[in-house]
Scaffold this motif. Sequence first.
Motif, PDB file in Angstrom:
ATOM      1  N   UNK A  71       0.846  -1.208   0.000  1.00 25.23           N
ATOM      2  CA  UNK A  71       0.000   0.000   0.000  1.00 25.23           C
ATOM      3  C   UNK A  71       0.877   1.253   0.000  1.00 25.23           C
ATOM      4  N   UNK A  72       1.924   1.220   0.832  1.00 27.57           N
ATOM      5  CA  UNK A  72       2.836   2.381   0.899  1.00 27.57           C
ATOM      6  C   UNK A  72       3.489   2.608  -0.468  1.00 27.57           C
ATOM      7  N   UNK A  73       3.932   1.509  -1.072  1.00 26.75           N
ATOM      8  CA  UNK A  73       4.553   1.620  -2.406  1.00 26.75           C
ATOM      9  C   UNK A  73       3.556   2.202  -3.407  1.00 26.75           C
ATOM     10  N   UNK A  74       2.324   1.698  -3.324  1.00 24.86           N
ATOM     11  CA  UNK A  74       1.294   2.205  -4.253  1.00 24.86           C
ATOM     12  C   UNK A  74       1.077   3.695  -4.035  1.00 24.86           C
ATOM     13  N   UNK A  75       0.981   4.101  -2.759  1.00 24.16           N
ATOM     14  CA  UNK A  75       0.784   5.525  -2.448  1.00 24.16           C
ATOM     15  C   UNK A  75       1.901   6.361  -3.040  1.00 24.16           C
ATOM     16  N   UNK A 120      -4.397   1.983   7.242  1.00 23.24           N
ATOM     17  CA  UNK A 120      -3.972   1.234   6.058  1.00 23.24           C
ATOM     18  C   UNK A 120      -5.149   1.064   5.085  1.00 23.24           C
ATOM     19  N   UNK A 121      -6.288   0.733   5.664  1.00 17.35           N
ATOM     20  CA  UNK A 121      -7.477   0.526   4.818  1.00 17.35           C
ATOM     21  C   UNK A 121      -7.892   1.811   4.112  1.00 17.35           C
ATOM     22  N   UNK A 122      -7.912   2.905   4.895  1.00 10.55           N
ATOM     23  CA  UNK A 122      -8.334   4.185   4.294  1.00 10.55           C
ATOM     24  C   UNK A 122      -7.320   4.650   3.250  1.00 10.55           C
ATOM     25  N   UNK A 123      -6.035   4.432   3.565  1.00 11.22           N
ATOM     26  CA  UNK A 123      -4.991   4.839   2.620  1.00 11.22           C
ATOM     27  C   UNK A 123      -5.143   4.060   1.305  1.00 11.22           C
TER      28      UNK A 123
END
Lengths: 308, 401
Positions: A71-75, A120-123
């Motif tokens: 998720x962080x990578x995607x962001x 994490x879910x909201x991100x």
Amino acid sequence: MVQQFIQKLLDNPNFKGQPLSLIETHISNFIQQNKQNLAPVFTKQFFPDLNSDSATDKIQNLVKQTISEQIITASRNIYPYSINFEVLVNAGILTNLNQSDFFSYLTKYTEAALVSKEFRQKLDQVNIVLNEKMIETYVSKAFENKTYTYTELHRIDNHHFNLEVLTEYMKLAAIVSASYAIKMNLSGHNESVNAFDIGKDLKQMENYIEISKSNRLKLFSCIPENIWTTAAHVTLDHYINKEVEPIAKVLRIFIYRAKDHRTNIKIDKGSETPDKSWFSIQMKNAGYLGIDKAILEDLNRLAFEMRK
Amino acid sequence: MLTNRKYNATLGPFFENFIIISIILVLILTIIDELSIIYLWPLSIHRILVITGFLFDLIFTIEFFVRLQMSYSNNGLVHYIKHERGWVDFISSVPLLLLNSGPEIAIMIFPDMLHGNDATLTYLGTLKIVKAVRVTRILRLLRMIKILGKIQNTESTMTNRHMAVISTTTTVSIIVVYAFLSIFHFTGLQEIESSKTRLYSEQINNIFYNKENKINIEDYTEKGIKNFITTLYFRPGEENSEIVSIYYKSELIMSNYTETYLKNHFNYHPEKTPLLKFMDANIISFQHEDFILTLNLHDIQAEKAKLNILIFILALSTILSLLFIYSRHFVQNISDVVHVIKKGMEDDKYMFSVRINEAFENDEIFELAKEYNKNYLPEKAVQNDSNESTNTGGLTIDNFF
């Protein structure tokens, strides 16, 4: 070996097209429900030195960590091309900020995903909103057709932004709204809660926002107060709090939409398009989700027009 | 107990494909056959068409009996006849072999076999029957339905079956009604044939009727009558003339056709008596007094052939319209709707609403779809949301490891 096993789990065909945060929930639920059967296998195959409970926890943590990292990578991949900072700086919304500074804030901000499942879910959902260009698509169309959403965003909302500024503003507000998913201990609650949990209680919300202020500033000190306010309104139930900003109302709908978004899904011939289906289904659930039914109806019409 | 049992009457991929190709070829053959009649192609070509038609009818008859035997062995005889179009297999094969191509080829190969004690009667009787049952060739078109059955134009079983039933009903109605109308002379062409025969009989009759008054001819001697008739009907070089030849007391007094032309274009047997020289649907011979007139009624046969082609095109266009226009309508307004609702009810993750066709929104099916969209799906969405904390997304122990 264990990493391969986790990746194989994430690649399970049942999860095809689902948001990463939802996959995490499914895997977590499955492990919880089948702990008795799975624990001995985890111990035997991956962690011979650990007992059953520890081995299960270890796997859960590894799943969480892997998904957080994804998720962080995607962001980090999505934000740079999604937001035009110059527009916000030129409009005087962001001051004394250059792009590289902003991304270093973002890096710090997204790392919170590692510790909070809700964040994490909201991100993840915000990533989907930005990646699928929901804001640009629908807000542009609403402006073009001068629909109800346009009236709400442009005329009723006090900001009076033009389309370009408004969309960038909304994107940034969407990103920061995820931070309100971080749980905190509030008086009157036995368990820690986040703003989305208490969205129906305005007093509690004010309390939450006040307490979280220091955290927020730590995460994203460069973001001006009005964006934090808009982002906070995203967490509010429209039917309880009539003063919710129209921008926040629209964002709340998009974030809920993102939760149910599936990529590369086959659309059957007799069915409506994914967005049209979602908007029309949730019209009846507007009260349940705390989203503005009138805007939902308008977005439903726009989705129909755009065949989205 | 009834189950989804397979009544196996299939012949394997090779033979099934062979049958499909044969059906396409026989349909083409039927059209060529009709064209050969319209343009009066040489007899040699006609013979090839008769033999080919016979072989096809034989193949389809064998196919029918093989399928019948197989379905009987699998206790699925009724299912084959009723649901797998066994009845179509039957009426488009056995009657054709027995009534059309079988007799045609028999006459072609063994013309003398028809000559019994009363050769004339047998011969003419057979000719009449052959002409009457030629219309059964149109039953070959029913085989189109078999091809249709192989075209699964949608993924929906319901649509395919529905299309099969409606196409079969329509095609059978068109063809069977036409066949009956032809057999019972409702097409009007038979009347034209009869009236032409009557006309020529009356003309001959008039010559004799006016004998006493000497109106038509001066010389009522045998020679005078022969001369008069020759003058009246002789059209030298006009090989499309209706009068082929006239015999008077078994003696040829005039012919508008050359022997070569007759041999090349008609089933012509010069060695036989005047009344039996032609075994051809285009030619009719009849006796009046001492005269035997042979008429070429090819124009009537050509009209019949044109009508057959018209019916073929009508049946084909009906099937194609059903296949490409009506089936699309059915799929969009019935089966797609049912498919989406069914999928939504079976699959927790499937959250698509049904697209409502506003033009037919008051149809029962769309009323149901509206109910599904407005009530079922929203409730399912809330249910899914409530179950999120326990939902495993379909993971099982097997695919977990």
